[in-house]
Design an enzyme around this catalytic site. Sequence first.
Site, PDB file in Angstrom:
ATOM      1  N   GLY A 121     -40.839 -41.697   4.240  1.00  0.00           N
ATOM      2  CA  GLY A 121     -40.590 -41.469   3.441  1.00  0.00           C
ATOM      3  C   GLY A 121     -39.909 -42.512   2.073  1.00  0.00           C
ATOM      4  CG  ASP A 122     -35.895 -41.999   0.661  1.00  0.00           C
ATOM      5  OD1 ASP A 122     -36.123 -41.565   0.078  1.00  0.00           O
ATOM      6  OD2 ASP A 122     -35.646 -41.904   2.061  1.00  0.00           O
ATOM      7  CE  LYS A 135     -42.622 -39.172  -1.214  1.00  0.00           C
ATOM      8  NZ  LYS A 135     -41.463 -39.552   0.092  1.00  0.00           N
ATOM      9  N   GLY A 194     -35.979 -36.712  -2.169  1.00  0.00           N
ATOM     10  CA  GLY A 194     -35.205 -37.310  -3.237  1.00  0.00           C
ATOM     11  C   GLY A 194     -36.079 -37.873  -3.809  1.00  0.00           C
ATOM     12  CG  HIS A 195     -39.322 -37.019  -4.946  1.00  0.00           C
ATOM     13  ND1 HIS A 195     -41.058 -36.188  -5.045  1.00  0.00           N
ATOM     14  CD2 HIS A 195     -39.089 -37.394  -3.632  1.00  0.00           C
ATOM     15  CE1 HIS A 195     -41.119 -36.077  -3.683  1.00  0.00           C
ATOM     16  NE2 HIS A 195     -40.185 -36.885  -2.509  1.00  0.00           N
ATOM     17  CB  THR A 196     -35.451 -42.173  -7.389  1.00  0.00           C
ATOM     18  OG1 THR A 196     -34.777 -41.790  -6.980  1.00  0.00           O
ATOM     19  CG2 THR A 196     -34.403 -42.519  -9.464  1.00  0.00           C
ATOM     20  CD  GLN A 215     -39.996 -34.054   2.863  1.00  0.00           C
ATOM     21  OE1 GLN A 215     -41.251 -33.015   2.899  1.00  0.00           O
ATOM     22  NE2 GLN A 215     -38.893 -33.827   1.607  1.00  0.00           N
ATOM     23  CB  THR A 242     -40.023 -33.059   7.103  1.00  0.00           C
ATOM     24  OG1 THR A 242     -39.309 -31.415   6.693  1.00  0.00           O
ATOM     25  CG2 THR A 242     -40.734 -32.840   7.382  1.00  0.00           C
ATOM     26  NE  ARG A 295     -28.645 -38.358   5.950  1.00  0.00           N
ATOM     27  CZ  ARG A 295     -29.804 -37.937   6.758  1.00  0.00           C
ATOM     28  NH1 ARG A 295     -29.131 -38.073   7.973  1.00  0.00           N
ATOM     29  NH2 ARG A 295     -30.828 -37.188   6.025  1.00  0.00           N
ATOM     30  NE  ARG A 313     -33.398 -43.974   0.738  1.00  0.00           N
ATOM     31  CZ  ARG A 313     -33.844 -44.048  -0.158  1.00  0.00           C
ATOM     32  NH1 ARG A 313     -34.168 -44.821  -1.030  1.00  0.00           N
ATOM     33  NH2 ARG A 313     -33.563 -42.974  -0.889  1.00  0.00           N
TER      34      ARG A 313
HETATM   35  P1  GDP Z   1     -39.621 -41.198  -3.084  1.00  0.00           P
HETATM   36  O1  GDP Z   1     -39.071 -40.140  -2.519  1.00  0.00           O
HETATM   37  O2  GDP Z   1     -40.301 -42.070  -2.589  1.00  0.00           O
HETATM   38  O3  GDP Z   1     -39.825 -40.970  -4.615  1.00  0.00           O
HETATM   39  O4  GDP Z   1     -38.356 -42.553  -3.244  1.00  0.00           O
HETATM   40  P2  GDP Z   1     -36.752 -42.370  -3.642  1.00  0.00           P
HETATM   41  O5  GDP Z   1     -36.947 -42.072  -4.839  1.00  0.00           O
HETATM   42  O6  GDP Z   1     -36.110 -41.420  -2.667  1.00  0.00           O
HETATM   43  O7  GDP Z   1     -36.838 -43.704  -3.191  1.00  0.00           O
HETATM   44  C1  GDP Z   1     -37.313 -44.435  -4.382  1.00  0.00           C
HETATM   45  C2  GDP Z   1     -36.346 -45.734  -4.789  1.00  0.00           C
HETATM   46  O8  GDP Z   1     -36.821 -47.188  -4.901  1.00  0.00           O
HETATM   47  C3  GDP Z   1     -35.844 -45.326  -6.075  1.00  0.00           C
HETATM   48  O9  GDP Z   1     -34.221 -45.798  -5.814  1.00  0.00           O
HETATM   49  C4  GDP Z   1     -36.583 -45.808  -6.779  1.00  0.00           C
HETATM   50  O10 GDP Z   1     -36.053 -45.793  -8.065  1.00  0.00           O
HETATM   51  C5  GDP Z   1     -37.061 -47.227  -6.649  1.00  0.00           C
HETATM   52  N1  GDP Z   1     -38.479 -48.242  -7.177  1.00  0.00           N
HETATM   53  C6  GDP Z   1     -39.496 -47.904  -6.487  1.00  0.00           C
HETATM   54  N2  GDP Z   1     -40.184 -48.904  -7.102  1.00  0.00           N
HETATM   55  C7  GDP Z   1     -39.455 -49.781  -6.784  1.00  0.00           C
HETATM   56  C8  GDP Z   1     -39.709 -50.920  -6.560  1.00  0.00           C
HETATM   57  O11 GDP Z   1     -41.581 -51.653  -6.950  1.00  0.00           O
HETATM   58  N3  GDP Z   1     -38.926 -51.970  -6.842  1.00  0.00           N
HETATM   59  C9  GDP Z   1     -37.707 -51.725  -6.893  1.00  0.00           C
HETATM   60  N4  GDP Z   1     -36.793 -52.554  -6.651  1.00  0.00           N
HETATM   61  N5  GDP Z   1     -37.174 -50.359  -6.764  1.00  0.00           N
HETATM   62  C10 GDP Z   1     -37.580 -49.717  -7.053  1.00  0.00           C
HETATM   63  P1  IMO Z   2     -38.578 -37.846  -0.013  1.00  0.00           P
HETATM   64  O1  IMO Z   2     -39.507 -36.694  -0.521  1.00  0.00           O
HETATM   65  C1  IMO Z   2     -36.995 -39.532   3.770  1.00  0.00           C
HETATM   66  C2  IMO Z   2     -35.568 -36.456   7.329  1.00  0.00           C
HETATM   67  C3  IMO Z   2     -34.590 -36.441   7.114  1.00  0.00           C
HETATM   68  C4  IMO Z   2     -34.190 -36.463   8.449  1.00  0.00           C
HETATM   69  C5  IMO Z   2     -35.914 -35.367   9.155  1.00  0.00           C
HETATM   70  C6  IMO Z   2     -35.583 -33.798   8.868  1.00  0.00           C
HETATM   71  O2  IMO Z   2     -37.391 -38.864  -0.935  1.00  0.00           O
HETATM   72  O3  IMO Z   2     -39.478 -38.916   0.778  1.00  0.00           O
HETATM   73  P2  IMO Z   2     -34.689 -31.836   7.225  1.00  0.00           P
HETATM   74  O4  IMO Z   2     -34.347 -31.747   6.178  1.00  0.00           O
HETATM   75  O5  IMO Z   2     -36.375 -32.534   6.447  1.00  0.00           O
HETATM   76  O6  IMO Z   2     -35.599 -31.136   8.435  1.00  0.00           O
HETATM   77  O7  IMO Z   2     -34.980 -33.319   7.916  1.00  0.00           O
HETATM   78  O8  IMO Z   2     -36.380 -35.924   7.716  1.00  0.00           O
HETATM   79  N1  IMO Z   2     -36.384 -36.690   5.448  1.00  0.00           N
HETATM   80  C7  IMO Z   2     -36.406 -37.235   4.920  1.00  0.00           C
HETATM   81  N2  IMO Z   2     -36.661 -39.239   5.344  1.00  0.00           N
HETATM   82  N3  IMO Z   2     -37.164 -39.244   2.561  1.00  0.00           N
HETATM   83  C8  IMO Z   2     -37.393 -37.167   2.319  1.00  0.00           C
HETATM   84  O9  IMO Z   2     -38.216 -36.737   1.339  1.00  0.00           O
HETATM   85  C9  IMO Z   2     -37.258 -36.846   3.853  1.00  0.00           C
HETATM   86  N4  IMO Z   2     -37.116 -35.254   3.239  1.00  0.00           N
HETATM   87  C10 IMO Z   2     -36.618 -34.879   4.912  1.00  0.00           C
HETATM   88  O10 IMO Z   2     -33.357 -37.043   6.648  1.00  0.00           O
HETATM   89  O11 IMO Z   2     -34.356 -37.531   9.895  1.00  0.00           O
HETATM   90 MG    MG Z   3     -36.518 -40.144  -1.089  1.00  0.00          MG
END
Ligand code: GDP
Ligand code: IMO
Ligand code: MG
Length: 424
Positions: free
Chosen positions: A12-13, A16, A40-42, A224, A239, A303, A305
């Site tokens: 995850g994170d 995407k 959590g999608h930024t 995720q 998850t 939290r 990472r």
């Molecule tokens: P997602 O859950 O997969 O959509 O990802 P998150 O939004 O939780 O976390 C990704 C973080 O990395 C966000 O704060 C984005 O703004 C940032 N991000 C995405 N692509 C890049 C990149 O290529 N470089 C940097 N430095 N940050 C990035």
């Molecule tokens: P995005 O879409 C990262 C993790 C939680 C925990 C486990 C189970 O932003 O990538 P849950 O609340 O789903 O029962 O928790 O999954 N988790 C994520 N980790 N990115 C996420 O979503 C997550 N969604 C759940 O931290 O370890």
């Molecule tokens: Mg995320």
Amino acid sequence: MSAKVIIGAQWGDEGKAKIIDILSEQSDVVVRSQGGNNAGHTVTVNGEVYKFHLVPSGILYPGTTCVVGNGVVIDPKGILEEIALLHNKGISTENLRISLRAHIVMPYHKTLDGIKEEYRGNSDIGTTKKGIGPCYMDKAERSGIRMCDYLNPEIFEAKVRENVELKNSIIKNVYNGDVQFDADQVLEEYRGYLKQLEPYFADTTVIVYDAIKEGKKVLFEGAQGTLLDIDLGTYPYVTSSHPVTGGVCVGAGVGPTLIDDCIGVMKGYVTRVGKGPFPTELFDEMGEQIRNVGHEFGTTTGRPRRTGWFDAVIGKFAVRTSGLTAIALNKIDVLADIDKVKICVAYKKDGALVKEFPASLEDLAKCEPVYEEMDGWGDITNIRSYSELPETAKAYVKRVEELCGAKVTMVGVGPNRDQNIYVD
Ligand code: GDP
Ligand code: IMO
Ligand code: MG
């Protein structure tokens, strides 16, 4: 016909939402098919940061229809707060559609999520406490409440009353908890939320099917990541849904023959939130550096990472289990100014080489990473074409491609929409 699935290929994170946002510009429909507001999608647009949890990231484009599919579990209060935040920023949600078949996250799901984590003690999963697991439990157990139930007042009332009674008993008698829900209050509160959501209700399977058949561009926004998949991930530290590409078919109600491309999003390193084994995890200053430079703090929970080197065993596993046709490799800018960048190419367990991601968590916990070292690069955040990337960064991209077995088509060099390089 063009239907593309975007999934997370790690824990995850992976960034995407940034990839979805970039591709949304040319898309007619963006669809979420699993998970809930644990995601959590930024998205960063001209320095402005948008955080999405349930609403598809494509909502920033006025002409894009955004679908929350049947496989998503929806916290009505959560999605209304998100909608209100978007309205405050002048973004319309007129094109939002919510599946009538989606399950509702009820207040007792959130309470039970917290209680169960506490009960697990040291073996807690580290969930987001958004009620995701308990809601999917009710769905699988066939006692869940769906959006369409709200439209039938008698059914809705009966289901809420039955669930509240049973959950109160579980909280009190199984967990010795003191929280008890009042069915009348829950009914009143949730009727209020669902009334506001009713205008968005639709049979979303029809919207998605028609769009694909009409030759429109449809994007499926994964939440995720592969290793959080309840079947294929690091169970039980996962998850409760299917973040792999297969989950899209069930969670959006589309057949696999309608999907053309599957893009896996990876970071140039690996992170995970919550507990569970993580072979390349870094506990030293390098891990701290990656966390700070990459701003690796949870979008949903805040939290820190956990961070580690890129793991190609995971990458290969994701390519195989999701049939990935391409990789988007984000955040390689975060690895700037590191003299020697490491890639894990295999594991070693009890003296033997392990090349495939193990099923058993106990085996995974014993795996030591086998690293290859590559020369690093400097600041690349201002580079916008692949040919201008330093040779060392290109070599890294090519090595990721070779080891994982799918072409890297996009490279991320920063969080902004424009900080994305298409690979020739
Ligand atoms: P997602 O859950 O997969 O959509 O990802 P998150 O939004 O939780 O976390 C990704 C973080 O990395 C966000 O704060 C984005 O703004 C940032 N991000 C995405 N692509 C890049 C990149 O290529 N470089 C940097 N430095 N940050 C990035
Ligand atoms: P995005 O879409 C990262 C993790 C939680 C925990 C486990 C189970 O932003 O990538 P849950 O609340 O789903 O029962 O928790 O999954 N988790 C994520 N980790 N990115 C996420 O979503 C997550 N969604 C759940 O931290 O370890
Ligand atoms: Mg995320």
